[in-house]
Write a protein that holds these residues in place. Structure first.
Motif, PDB file in Angstrom:
ATOM      1  N   ALA A  31       0.687  -0.637  -0.211  1.00 23.99           N
ATOM      2  CA  ALA A  31       0.162   0.078   0.272  1.00 23.99           C
ATOM      3  C   ALA A  31       0.995   1.286  -0.010  1.00 23.99           C
ATOM      4  CB  ALA A  31      -0.639  -0.377   1.033  1.00 23.99           C
ATOM      5  N   HIS A  32       1.704   1.347   0.280  1.00 24.77           N
ATOM      6  CA  HIS A  32       2.788   2.332   0.541  1.00 24.77           C
ATOM      7  C   HIS A  32       3.069   2.331  -1.508  1.00 24.77           C
ATOM      8  CE1 HIS A  32       6.277   4.595   1.078  1.00 24.77           C
ATOM      9  NE2 HIS A  32       6.099   5.021   1.521  1.00 24.77           N
ATOM     10  N   GLY A  33       3.216   1.439  -1.809  1.00 25.34           N
ATOM     11  CA  GLY A  33       3.539   1.672  -3.828  1.00 25.34           C
ATOM     12  C   GLY A  33       2.956   1.905  -4.740  1.00 25.34           C
ATOM     13  N   ASP A  34       3.871   2.826  -5.498  1.00 25.31           N
ATOM     14  CA  ASP A  34       3.278   3.424  -6.563  1.00 25.31           C
ATOM     15  C   ASP A  34       1.833   3.105  -7.602  1.00 25.31           C
ATOM     16  OD1 ASP A  34       4.585   5.486  -8.430  1.00 25.31           O
ATOM     17  OD2 ASP A  34       3.488   3.444 -10.452  1.00 25.31           O
ATOM     18  N   LEU A  35       1.182   1.427  -7.542  1.00 23.58           N
ATOM     19  CA  LEU A  35       0.092   1.302  -8.168  1.00 23.58           C
ATOM     20  C   LEU A  35      -1.005   1.410  -7.389  1.00 23.58           C
ATOM     21  CD1 LEU A  35      -0.725  -0.138 -10.304  1.00 23.58           C
ATOM     22  CD2 LEU A  35      -1.191  -2.299  -9.008  1.00 23.58           C
ATOM     23  N   THR A  36      -1.106   1.843  -5.892  1.00 22.58           N
ATOM     24  CA  THR A  36      -1.979   1.985  -4.837  1.00 22.58           C
ATOM     25  C   THR A  36      -2.591   3.568  -5.234  1.00 22.58           C
ATOM     26  OG1 THR A  36      -1.068   0.640  -3.226  1.00 22.58           O
ATOM     27  CG2 THR A  36      -2.256   1.678  -2.829  1.00 22.58           C
ATOM     28  N   SER A  63       2.480  -2.253   4.512  1.00 27.24           N
ATOM     29  CA  SER A  63       3.809  -2.424   3.516  1.00 27.24           C
ATOM     30  C   SER A  63       4.635  -2.536   4.761  1.00 27.24           C
ATOM     31  CB  SER A  63       3.958  -1.716   2.354  1.00 27.24           C
ATOM     32  OG  SER A  63       3.576  -0.223   2.608  1.00 27.24           O
ATOM     33  N   ARG A  64       6.096  -2.304   4.534  1.00 30.00           N
ATOM     34  CA  ARG A  64       7.178  -1.987   5.234  1.00 30.00           C
ATOM     35  C   ARG A  64       6.874  -1.329   6.190  1.00 30.00           C
ATOM     36  NH1 ARG A  64      12.180  -4.205   1.571  1.00 30.00           N
ATOM     37  NH2 ARG A  64      10.940  -2.582   0.615  1.00 30.00           N
ATOM     38  N   THR A  65       6.688   0.359   5.369  1.00 31.21           N
ATOM     39  CA  THR A  65       7.281   1.594   5.961  1.00 31.21           C
ATOM     40  C   THR A  65       6.107   1.700   7.308  1.00 31.21           C
ATOM     41  OG1 THR A  65       7.405   2.165   3.880  1.00 31.21           O
ATOM     42  CG2 THR A  65       6.279   4.438   5.057  1.00 31.21           C
ATOM     43  N   LYS A  66       6.507   1.863   8.356  1.00 32.02           N
ATOM     44  CA  LYS A  66       6.142   2.397   9.414  1.00 32.02           C
ATOM     45  C   LYS A  66       4.902   3.636   8.475  1.00 32.02           C
ATOM     46  CE  LYS A  66       7.938   0.140  13.332  1.00 32.02           C
ATOM     47  NZ  LYS A  66       9.114  -0.891  12.947  1.00 32.02           N
ATOM     48  N   SER A 139      -0.068  -5.901  -4.481  1.00 31.06           N
ATOM     49  CA  SER A 139       0.498  -5.139  -4.921  1.00 31.06           C
ATOM     50  C   SER A 139       1.959  -4.840  -4.564  1.00 31.06           C
ATOM     51  CB  SER A 139      -0.321  -4.035  -5.561  1.00 31.06           C
ATOM     52  OG  SER A 139      -0.048  -2.974  -5.861  1.00 31.06           O
ATOM     53  N   THR A 140       2.527  -5.953  -5.075  1.00 28.06           N
ATOM     54  CA  THR A 140       3.783  -5.916  -4.119  1.00 28.06           C
ATOM     55  C   THR A 140       4.732  -6.216  -5.336  1.00 28.06           C
ATOM     56  OG1 THR A 140       4.335  -8.198  -3.701  1.00 28.06           O
ATOM     57  CG2 THR A 140       3.310  -6.609  -1.734  1.00 28.06           C
ATOM     58  N   PRO A 141       6.245  -6.369  -5.600  1.00 22.28           N
ATOM     59  CA  PRO A 141       6.905  -6.795  -6.719  1.00 22.28           C
ATOM     60  C   PRO A 141       6.836  -8.647  -6.404  1.00 22.28           C
ATOM     61  CG  PRO A 141       8.334  -5.743  -5.194  1.00 22.28           C
ATOM     62  CD  PRO A 141       6.896  -5.291  -4.905  1.00 22.28           C
TER      63      PRO A 141
HETATM   64  N1  LIG Z   1       2.845   0.667 -10.755  1.00 27.57           N
HETATM   65  C1  LIG Z   1       2.542   0.666 -11.376  1.00 27.57           C
HETATM   66  O1  LIG Z   1       1.507   1.639 -12.989  1.00 27.57           O
HETATM   67  C2  LIG Z   1       1.808  -0.698 -12.256  1.00 27.57           C
HETATM   68  C3  LIG Z   1       1.212  -1.227 -13.050  1.00 27.57           C
HETATM   69  C4  LIG Z   1       0.838  -2.345 -13.800  1.00 27.57           C
HETATM   70  C5  LIG Z   1       1.390  -3.727 -12.991  1.00 27.57           C
HETATM   71  N2  LIG Z   1       1.877  -3.238 -11.986  1.00 27.57           N
HETATM   72  C6  LIG Z   1       2.522  -4.008 -11.144  1.00 27.57           C
HETATM   73  O2  LIG Z   1       2.081  -3.822  -9.371  1.00 27.57           O
HETATM   74  C7  LIG Z   1       2.808  -4.486  -8.979  1.00 27.57           C
HETATM   75  C8  LIG Z   1       3.589  -2.623  -7.509  1.00 27.57           C
HETATM   76  O3  LIG Z   1       3.816  -2.151  -8.283  1.00 27.57           O
HETATM   77  P1  LIG Z   1       4.495  -0.514  -7.957  1.00 27.57           P
HETATM   78  O4  LIG Z   1       4.738  -0.196  -8.819  1.00 27.57           O
HETATM   79  O5  LIG Z   1       3.056  -0.417  -6.844  1.00 27.57           O
HETATM   80  O6  LIG Z   1       5.393  -0.952  -7.092  1.00 27.57           O
HETATM   81  P2  LIG Z   1       6.316  -0.202  -6.025  1.00 27.57           P
HETATM   82  O7  LIG Z   1       6.073   1.181  -6.022  1.00 27.57           O
HETATM   83  O8  LIG Z   1       7.994  -0.860  -5.747  1.00 27.57           O
HETATM   84  O9  LIG Z   1       6.034  -1.197  -4.448  1.00 27.57           O
HETATM   85  C9  LIG Z   1       6.352  -2.274  -3.635  1.00 27.57           C
HETATM   86  C10 LIG Z   1       5.624  -2.088  -2.405  1.00 27.57           C
HETATM   87  O10 LIG Z   1       5.570  -3.002  -2.239  1.00 27.57           O
HETATM   88  C11 LIG Z   1       5.855  -3.201  -0.181  1.00 27.57           C
HETATM   89  N3  LIG Z   1       7.638  -4.408  -0.025  1.00 27.57           N
HETATM   90  C12 LIG Z   1       7.996  -4.470  -0.325  1.00 27.57           C
HETATM   91  N4  LIG Z   1       9.018  -5.106  -0.134  1.00 27.57           N
HETATM   92  C13 LIG Z   1       8.840  -5.402   1.074  1.00 27.57           C
HETATM   93  C14 LIG Z   1       8.077  -6.953   1.907  1.00 27.57           C
HETATM   94  N5  LIG Z   1       9.426  -7.449   1.903  1.00 27.57           N
HETATM   95  N6  LIG Z   1       7.403  -6.723   3.217  1.00 27.57           N
HETATM   96  C15 LIG Z   1       6.249  -5.647   3.465  1.00 27.57           C
HETATM   97  N7  LIG Z   1       5.749  -5.344   2.070  1.00 27.57           N
HETATM   98  C16 LIG Z   1       7.015  -4.865   1.080  1.00 27.57           C
HETATM   99  C17 LIG Z   1       6.626  -2.014  -0.853  1.00 27.57           C
HETATM  100  O11 LIG Z   1       6.992  -0.807   0.621  1.00 27.57           O
HETATM  101  P3  LIG Z   1       7.524  -0.116   1.224  1.00 27.57           P
HETATM  102  O12 LIG Z   1       7.380   1.510   0.115  1.00 27.57           O
HETATM  103  O13 LIG Z   1       7.128   0.002   2.613  1.00 27.57           O
HETATM  104  O14 LIG Z   1       9.239  -0.485   1.431  1.00 27.57           O
HETATM  105  C18 LIG Z   1       6.083  -0.981  -1.560  1.00 27.57           C
HETATM  106  O15 LIG Z   1       4.571  -0.386  -0.569  1.00 27.57           O
HETATM  107  C19 LIG Z   1       4.104  -4.685  -9.353  1.00 27.57           C
HETATM  108  O16 LIG Z   1       3.550  -5.936  -9.182  1.00 27.57           O
HETATM  109  C20 LIG Z   1       3.879  -4.249 -10.478  1.00 27.57           C
HETATM  110  O17 LIG Z   1       4.558  -5.016 -11.710  1.00 27.57           O
HETATM  111  C21 LIG Z   1       2.236  -1.849 -11.280  1.00 27.57           C
END
Ligand SMILES: NC(=O)c1ccc[n+]([C@@H]2O[C@H](COP(=O)([O-])OP(=O)(O)OC[C@H]3O[C@@H](n4cnc5c(N)ncnc54)[C@H](OP(=O)(O)O)[C@@H]3O)[C@@H](O)[C@H]2O)c1
Length: 520
Positions: A31-36, A63-66, A139-141
């Motif tokens: 939930a701290h990521g880009d897609l969210t 997600s990890r961030t507090k 929605s994570t890697p």
């Molecule tokens: N971004 C897009 O527009 C898009 C489009 C299509 C598909 N996708 C897919 O959607 C997924 C997410 O993409 P994204 O761009 O949002 O990725 P991202 O920005 O890298 O975000 C990843 C998230 O995963 C969390 N995370 C990573 N390692 C963790 C762990 N060990 N324990 C708990 N949380 C962890 C991160 O938390 P912290 O930040 O707190 O560390 C962050 O909230 C991927 O599979 C991507 O291929 C994304």
């Protein structure tokens, strides 16, 4: 979507196919990521203000961030302003909506990482009346998909629910679904150990686009297209996905994936199946997905001994996009200077069935191309007798085919190209096109793909999600090509300049049949 009033005049107002939204809690992993922030929260908020979320609903972001709940809510409000300016953000409405947002920090790769989630969901189920139904969103890697499924299983959040219909767990899995056939099937197997197939929603956001859904409507709600939608009348089909952007800071991801995995395995093959499928017997999810999977299974496997006749790869070098100089792929951040990853793919597909025998489906997709456009162009056969050619000052073969273009992005609509007589005393002919544009025809905001898909998942409709057999067939088709490309790095990379239409070799896919790529 659900909750709309009964239509008094369905012909005027459009015919909707409705199902009821079901109470549920949605857990967003990542939930701290880009897609969210870019897509998921804006989609949920838009569904909320339009009355399409169930009344009994809440979101738990992890997600990890507090962060506290309040900090999460504030961050999401800021991202609405940054990424979703087309959705009206009224304070009173947002304040009601944000009361449904919660946040929990957690590490998904550590045992016990979801312990707190289980008790939180129990509390929220009572507070918001979500009845124990839980929608998990991965929605994570992708490397975290398996650990998260382990955690869900350990915490009992999906167990004991497999045999009964309520309360339900459902899981949305983001792309990429696997890295190749083997890893996709491993992920599938692992998911099936915890969830039933009907509870697994493999998202392909292309399927949530209005114009992509319109392919089925155009074909099967009208009487005029289907009788000519076959090898008797169609010469070939061209599907183009052209992006002007590069990897936009996602070099590490792209270096792993490449264009074939990122675009062809999912989005482009979904488009091929929608154009090529037989009419489903009903609109039921399984009936639709049966037909889509069948088309994919009919695609002729690539002959690896003559691969260059059917598959071309490319990688962009430096060049110009809209007059601006841009770097080549190998100069992008987190990309090795000798990378052999493809940023462009062109394929010639043959669908071996009665409808499509000998009709090539040409598919091309690439980054840093000359124009941002996604479209499907159906090229019909030429008129059988060239009555009018003589009028064209010596041009022997100028009467080309009619082309029906299904425009997917950025302009969304349908266009039919046909010949007409130019006004005047002579019979001179001219190409014209009859155009329909979504933007101007309906005068309303088009819901984003994520709005449609999240809503569909909440109502339990999997029609627009990829089924296991489709995913398997798609990987079976492309994995041999990816392996061959890995074994034989392309020495000529980079082989196209940014701002062009890809490597010249892609023209050779069409040349033996006398075809050329559409000039866009
Ligand atoms: N971004 C897009 O527009 C898009 C489009 C299509 C598909 N996708 C897919 O959607 C997924 C997410 O993409 P994204 O761009 O949002 O990725 P991202 O920005 O890298 O975000 C990843 C998230 O995963 C969390 N995370 C990573 N390692 C963790 C762990 N060990 N324990 C708990 N949380 C962890 C991160 O938390 P912290 O930040 O707190 O560390 C962050 O909230 C991927 O599979 C991507 O291929 C994304």
């Amino acid at each position: 979507m659900s909750q709309s009033p009964v239509l008094e005049n369905p012909l005027k107002e459009g015919i909707r196919i409705e199902r009821a939204s079901e109470p549920c809690a949605m857990v967003i992993f990542g939930a701290h990521g880009d897609l969210t922030k870019r897509k998921l929260i804006p989609a949920l908020y838009a569904l909320y203000i339009e009355g399409f979320l169930p009344r009994e609903f809440c979101v738990v972001g992890m997600s990890r961030t507090k962060m506290t709940h309040e900090e999460f809510r504030k961050a999401m409000r800021n991202s609405m302003q940054q990424f979703a300016s087309d959705i009206p953000l009224e304070s009173a409405k947002w304040e009601r909506f944000e009361q449904m947002l919660y946040y929990l920090p957690g590490h998904f790769d550590q045992k016990g990482g979801l312990d707190e989630l289980a008790s939180t969901l129990k509390e929220l189920s009572e507070k918001h009346g979500t009845q124990g139904n839980t929608l998990f969103y991965l929605s994570t890697p992708p490397s975290l998909y398996n650990p998260i499924i382990d955690r869900i299983q350990e915490s009992g959040l999906a167990s004991g629910k497999q045999m009964q219909s309520l309360p339900w767990p459902r899981i949305i899995v983001e792309k990429p679904f696997g890295h190749d056939l083997e890893t996709a099937m491993q992920l599938d197997e692992r998911l099936h150990q915890v969830f039933k197939e009907s509870q697994i929603f493999r998202i392909d956001h292309y399927l949530g686009k209005e114009t992509v859904q319109n392919i089925m409507v155009l074909r099967f709600a009208n009487g005029i297209f289907e009788p000519i939608w076959n090898r008797q009348h169609i010469d070939h089909v061209q599907i183009t996905n052209a992006e002007t952007i590069g990897v936009e800071g996602r070099g590490a991801y792209y270096e792993e994936a490449g264009n074939m995995r990122d675009m062809i395995q999912n989005h482009m093959l979904q488009l091929v199946s929608l154009v090529g499928m037989e009419p489903p017997i009903t609109l039921d999810a399984e009936a639709q997905r049966d037909e889509k999977a069948k088309v994919l299974r009919c695609i002729r496997p690539f002959d690896l001994n003559r691969l260059e006749e059917h598959a071309v790869r490319g990688q962009y070098g430096p060049g110009f996009i809209a007059g601006q100089q841009v770097p080549g792929y190998r100069e992008e951040e987190k990309v090795p200077p000798n990378s052999h990853r493809e940023t462009f793919t062109a394929l010639k597909l043959k669908i071996d069935n009665w409808r499509w025998a000998d009709v090539p489906f040409y598919v091309r997709s690439g980054k840093r191309l000359a124009k941002h456009v996604t479209e499907i162009a159906v090229h019909f056969k030429k008129a059988p007798h060239r009555l009018f050619n003589a009028q064209f000052q010596g041009a022997a073969d100028i009467i080309g085919p009619n082309v029906l273009v299904l425009k997917i992005q950025p302009d969304e609509g349908v266009s039919l190209k046909f010949f007409t007589k130019q006004p005047g005393t002579a019979t001179n002919l001219r190409w014209l096109s009859m155009d329909f544009n979504y933007g101007s025809a309906f005068g309303q905001r088009t819901p984003t793909a994520y709005e449609r898909l999240i809503h569909d998942c909440i109502i339990g409709d999997a029609s627009l999600f990829s089924r296991s057999d489709f995913v398997q067939a798609s990987w079976e088709l492309i994995t041999p090509v990816l392996s061959r490309w890995d074994e034989t790095p392309e020495a000529s990379f980079p082989n196209y300049a940014a701002g062009t239409w890809g490597p010249p070799e892609s023209d050779q896919l069409l040349a033996p049949d006398g075809d050329v790529w559409r000039s866009l």
